[in-house]
Design a protein around this motif. Sequence first.
Motif, PDB file in Angstrom:
ATOM      1  N   ALA A  79     -24.019 -29.991  31.630  1.00 46.12           N
ATOM      2  CA  ALA A  79     -23.841 -30.677  30.352  1.00 46.12           C
ATOM      3  C   ALA A  79     -24.574 -29.925  29.245  1.00 46.12           C
ATOM      4  CB  ALA A  79     -24.350 -32.111  30.462  1.00 46.12           C
ATOM      5  N   MET A  80     -25.769 -29.427  29.548  1.00 41.88           N
ATOM      6  CA  MET A  80     -26.537 -28.704  28.550  1.00 41.88           C
ATOM      7  C   MET A  80     -25.833 -27.410  28.137  1.00 41.88           C
ATOM      8  SD  MET A  80     -29.109 -30.287  27.514  1.00 41.88           S
ATOM      9  CE  MET A  80     -30.402 -31.443  27.872  1.00 41.88           C
ATOM     10  N   LEU A  81     -25.298 -26.713  29.120  1.00 37.62           N
ATOM     11  CA  LEU A  81     -24.578 -25.474  28.808  1.00 37.62           C
ATOM     12  C   LEU A  81     -23.364 -25.787  27.945  1.00 37.62           C
ATOM     13  CD1 LEU A  81     -24.786 -23.755  32.304  1.00 37.62           C
ATOM     14  CD2 LEU A  81     -25.635 -22.771  30.177  1.00 37.62           C
TER      15      LEU A  81
ATOM     16  N   TYR B 295     -20.740 -20.229  32.436  1.00 37.21           N
ATOM     17  CA  TYR B 295     -19.635 -20.416  31.493  1.00 37.21           C
ATOM     18  C   TYR B 295     -18.301 -20.218  32.215  1.00 37.21           C
ATOM     19  CZ  TYR B 295     -23.565 -19.945  28.370  1.00 37.21           C
ATOM     20  OH  TYR B 295     -24.781 -20.124  27.758  1.00 37.21           O
ATOM     21  N   HIS B 296     -18.358 -20.144  33.551  1.00 35.95           N
ATOM     22  CA  HIS B 296     -17.173 -19.801  34.332  1.00 35.95           C
ATOM     23  C   HIS B 296     -16.108 -20.890  34.322  1.00 35.95           C
ATOM     24  CE1 HIS B 296     -20.200 -21.698  36.918  1.00 35.95           C
ATOM     25  NE2 HIS B 296     -19.182 -22.276  37.505  1.00 35.95           N
ATOM     26  N   ARG B 297     -16.464 -22.098  33.886  1.00 40.01           N
ATOM     27  CA  ARG B 297     -15.466 -23.169  33.822  1.00 40.01           C
ATOM     28  C   ARG B 297     -14.788 -23.226  32.459  1.00 40.01           C
ATOM     29  NH1 ARG B 297     -13.597 -25.402  38.525  1.00 40.01           N
ATOM     30  NH2 ARG B 297     -15.249 -25.388  40.059  1.00 40.01           N
TER      31      ARG B 297
ATOM     32  N   ALA C 195     -30.129 -19.676  40.712  1.00 40.13           N
ATOM     33  CA  ALA C 195     -29.330 -19.202  39.582  1.00 40.13           C
ATOM     34  C   ALA C 195     -28.059 -20.026  39.471  1.00 40.13           C
ATOM     35  CB  ALA C 195     -29.001 -17.723  39.751  1.00 40.13           C
ATOM     36  N   ALA C 196     -27.484 -20.399  40.619  1.00 44.16           N
ATOM     37  CA  ALA C 196     -26.275 -21.208  40.596  1.00 44.16           C
ATOM     38  C   ALA C 196     -26.551 -22.544  39.909  1.00 44.16           C
ATOM     39  CB  ALA C 196     -25.771 -21.436  42.024  1.00 44.16           C
ATOM     40  N   GLU C 197     -27.690 -23.138  40.240  1.00 38.04           N
ATOM     41  CA  GLU C 197     -28.053 -24.425  39.648  1.00 38.04           C
ATOM     42  C   GLU C 197     -28.223 -24.286  38.134  1.00 38.04           C
ATOM     43  OE1 GLU C 197     -31.841 -25.913  40.813  1.00 38.04           O
ATOM     44  OE2 GLU C 197     -31.362 -27.973  40.269  1.00 38.04           O
ATOM     45  N   ALA C 198     -28.921 -23.229  37.733  1.00 38.67           N
ATOM     46  CA  ALA C 198     -29.116 -23.004  36.303  1.00 38.67           C
ATOM     47  C   ALA C 198     -27.778 -22.734  35.621  1.00 38.67           C
ATOM     48  CB  ALA C 198     -30.074 -21.842  36.073  1.00 38.67           C
ATOM     49  N   GLY C 199     -26.811 -22.239  36.368  1.00 40.87           N
ATOM     50  CA  GLY C 199     -25.485 -21.982  35.824  1.00 40.87           C
ATOM     51  C   GLY C 199     -24.590 -23.210  35.847  1.00 40.87           C
ATOM     52  N   GLY C 200     -25.193 -24.375  36.055  1.00 40.47           N
ATOM     53  CA  GLY C 200     -24.438 -25.616  35.955  1.00 40.47           C
ATOM     54  C   GLY C 200     -23.612 -25.956  37.181  1.00 40.47           C
TER      55      GLY C 200
ATOM     56  N   GLY D 106     -28.241 -22.475  25.341  1.00 41.87           N
ATOM     57  CA  GLY D 106     -28.275 -21.256  26.147  1.00 41.87           C
ATOM     58  C   GLY D 106     -29.631 -21.085  26.794  1.00 41.87           C
ATOM     59  N   HIS D 107     -29.648 -20.498  27.983  1.00 47.59           N
ATOM     60  CA  HIS D 107     -30.889 -20.441  28.758  1.00 47.59           C
ATOM     61  C   HIS D 107     -31.150 -19.015  29.226  1.00 47.59           C
ATOM     62  CE1 HIS D 107     -33.092 -21.815  32.694  1.00 47.59           C
ATOM     63  NE2 HIS D 107     -33.919 -21.280  31.821  1.00 47.59           N
ATOM     64  N   ILE D 108     -32.261 -18.456  28.776  1.00 48.58           N
ATOM     65  CA  ILE D 108     -32.735 -17.185  29.328  1.00 48.58           C
ATOM     66  C   ILE D 108     -33.906 -17.550  30.233  1.00 48.58           C
ATOM     67  CG2 ILE D 108     -33.752 -14.943  28.780  1.00 48.58           C
ATOM     68  CD1 ILE D 108     -32.390 -15.270  25.983  1.00 48.58           C
ATOM     69  N   PRO D 109     -33.714 -17.545  31.546  1.00 49.77           N
ATOM     70  CA  PRO D 109     -34.721 -18.103  32.456  1.00 49.77           C
ATOM     71  C   PRO D 109     -35.994 -17.263  32.529  1.00 49.77           C
ATOM     72  CG  PRO D 109     -32.573 -17.902  33.514  1.00 49.77           C
ATOM     73  CD  PRO D 109     -32.529 -17.095  32.277  1.00 49.77           C
ATOM     74  N   GLU D 110     -37.094 -17.925  32.853  1.00 52.29           N
ATOM     75  CA  GLU D 110     -38.375 -17.223  32.882  1.00 52.29           C
ATOM     76  C   GLU D 110     -38.456 -16.255  34.051  1.00 52.29           C
ATOM     77  OE1 GLU D 110     -41.794 -19.700  33.477  1.00 52.29           O
ATOM     78  OE2 GLU D 110     -40.744 -21.104  34.776  1.00 52.29           O
ATOM     79  N   ASP D 111     -37.800 -16.604  35.155  1.00 50.01           N
ATOM     80  CA  ASP D 111     -37.812 -15.712  36.306  1.00 50.01           C
ATOM     81  C   ASP D 111     -36.367 -15.270  36.536  1.00 50.01           C
ATOM     82  OD1 ASP D 111     -37.830 -14.480  38.743  1.00 50.01           O
ATOM     83  OD2 ASP D 111     -39.150 -15.960  39.695  1.00 50.01           O
TER      84      ASP D 111
END
Lengths: 358, 510
Positions: B329-331, B361-363, A236-241, B336-341
């Motif tokens: 970079a994509m974010l 988005y914490h940055r 999840a951290a990776e997906a969160g950039g 936006g990403h809703i992950p499959e798992d």
Amino acid sequence: MTASKTQKTTGLAERLSHNNVFLSAAALLLSLIVAGLVMLIAGYSPLEGYAAMFTGAFGNVSNLAQTLGTATPLIFAGLAMALAARGGMFNIGIEGQIIAGAFPAALVGAYVQGLPWFLHIPLCFAAGMIGGGVWAAIAGFLKNKLRVSEVILTIMLNYVAQYLAEYLANYQFKAEGMLVRTETILPSAALTPLVPYTRLTGGIFVALAFAALMWWFLARTTTGYEIRAIAENPFAAEAGGIHIARRNLLTMFLSGALAGMGGAVEVLGVHGYFITNMTSGYGFDGVAIAVMGQYTPVGTVVSALIFGALRAGSTSMNRMTSIPGEFIQVLQALVILFVSTPGIVRLVLKRRRQKKEA
Amino acid sequence: MYAVEMRGITKRFRNVVANDNVDLVVKRGEIHSLLGENGAGKSTLMNILYGMYAPTSGEIRVQGRSVTIENPLKAIELGIAMVHQHFMLIEPMTVAENVVLGYEPKKNGCFDLKKAIADVDKLARDYGLFVDAKEKVENLSVGTKQRVEILKALYRKAEILILDEPTAVLTPQEVADLFKVLRQLKESGKTILIITHKLKETLELADTVTILRKGQVITSVPVGEMDEAKLAELMVGRIVAFDAEKAAAPGEHKVVMALRGATVVKEKRAVLENVSLEIRAGEILGIAGVEGNGQTELIDVLTGLQKLHGGAVVLEGKQLPSARLTPRAMLEAGVGHIPEDRGKRGFVGGFTIAENLILGYHRRKEFDNHGLIRIKARDAFAERVAEQYDVRMDSIRDTVGSLSGGNQQKVIIGRVFAQDPKVIIAAQPTRGVDIGAIEYIHAQLLKMREAGKAILLISADLEELTKLSDEIAVLYAGHIVDKRPAKEYDEKTLGALMTGHAQGVEEKEA
């Protein structure tokens, strides 16, 4: 659905399976009881032993100071382990990082001249932090590059640090005399005992300040947030950039820097120089301390104080009774065993599960 | 006489009542569906029957005898077996070894592999479950693995078979095969209990349905008396809107994000080969496909989690340099990403709702003050989003791990939608989510579509896919094998295309 599956049984087992103070207290109590039984079997009186130990640790100002002084490097070692674990790294190389911090701190203390104490001491600390930090970061770097487990890397680097420091203390930087040690640090770099003839120096306050700093870093900074996210769920951290490799490297550096501080404080406050075998297992105690402290800064400080009391108390138990001081090692081993049975096992399982999913 | 009688079952977890005085009566030789939303108590009830939990109170009778089921071993002894949603198989071992595990045939005290293979072969033939007993489990498809689980149950002489959400991971064809197998088992006198929240399956397969809601039995009736709307209403407790209204989004439907000849190679095999697609503003592009045909890689490429080995990603007309193909970079670019798992990629279970709502988005300036977390701003944001996206919780300080699946998903959706993304990569947005939440999530996705967002929807649920998408592309073995407007497809055609039967389309055209 899955959430309810995990709540299979209630009661003691479940309470033990959660991180809490209860687990650590129970482990400590259990260890005291079992170690007492071992003493009994060996033909000693556990009551007498524990009484001597208690007096040795807390009996008078000087003993109490010795306890706190002994706890000082242990706090750093425990914080180093705890910080790494909070960032998802298993840093078992704290022993080596203490050496890697102690050695440059000793050199800066001995060879940098003409500084007032309020510059010289921080400079030695900086040297210790960089030394320990870089040493741990080597493991982090190699993990990223070669995908080798940091557990193996840090263990191996322990030996490299130990023998490298020994070599340097034997040749390039050897002080006059019989001992394998470096030159004595200048008075401007020395931490003086707060209570005469004890290990207690201002280092304890530095240790407490670093514990507070670590709490603040983890709870309040964005980077601390990222590091914790990696430990809890790297995917999840990776997906969160979050750049995991970069953050792992930072985690290792900071963990090593804490260990290096422990080495520096030990040099400036206790020995006055780097000497071989000065770490006397602090690094490995650090693992146990952090586990017992549930990887929190406060918990780590408390358990470091307990371990400090055990170490200080064992000396006087050895002196005042016929019970060998080695019993303290039995006790410490038991603490580790009881705390880590749910603790470390859980950590390893979690990592294995994550690896499988990767 | 009944195969299973559970009377007055109550199960408490600390302060939660998962089952409240539940009665479940299952006739011998029937297929009994246990229907309910997530958290209704279906799994808890079945875990009690399988000896995983001890009930707080209540009585269980199996084949007429009053019993206490302390553990799964006892359940197996009583002829009860359970096929879990996540298979309990040892991947590197063969089918035969897996099936006999724990009850191995022995010769002179040693494991008799030959007999194991013969036994399993015979069992498979007897029940029409076609599996090669000598094949390693890791080489099998999901549907076949499930068959191995059923064989395991039969090998243990199960008379009562519990299946937990058995169709969740299957393709339409595999579902049809499974139903055939289950009907055969019923013919041969087995009793089957199936946990599900899918209405269609209940109607198609089951003889009797017991509906659970909030830990209580709402009703237990023959399926013949029911239809989809009635079941849904009983299950949710209110009338459910099945058809989301889909109005055309206003404005020009420009291509926002595109893939050009994207290729990804894993272990020397192209898992994604020369894939090109265009995601347009105000439209939903659906991706149909059986898991493992490149969906994960497709999602990962579009969200920067996977590097390309060929081809390019184009965002708003500009080809992205490979250095920009990172999650961060994509974010930042508004993908936006809703992950499959969601449990793996979606959230950090031990983090609070507030902490999870800013992950990725914490940055951003609004949450980050020169490296320090703006805790007040974060919490205010979290309160707002949690309310707007209807996250049912006590406090934003609860961990996300403690929420139900639907609410976890709402946290993720709220996180993405609140940041005003240009592109939304929505993978399995309603997997494992209950009907009420599905309805809600669908409505939110359509709202985003009307707001002119470009949306990619990857879903194993073909109904969802055909309902929401404007256009559907079928992914098979790393290729896009077909692409056309969604209304030109039906589930059968899609199912055929997904499994590599291109003639499915030809038949339709003929």
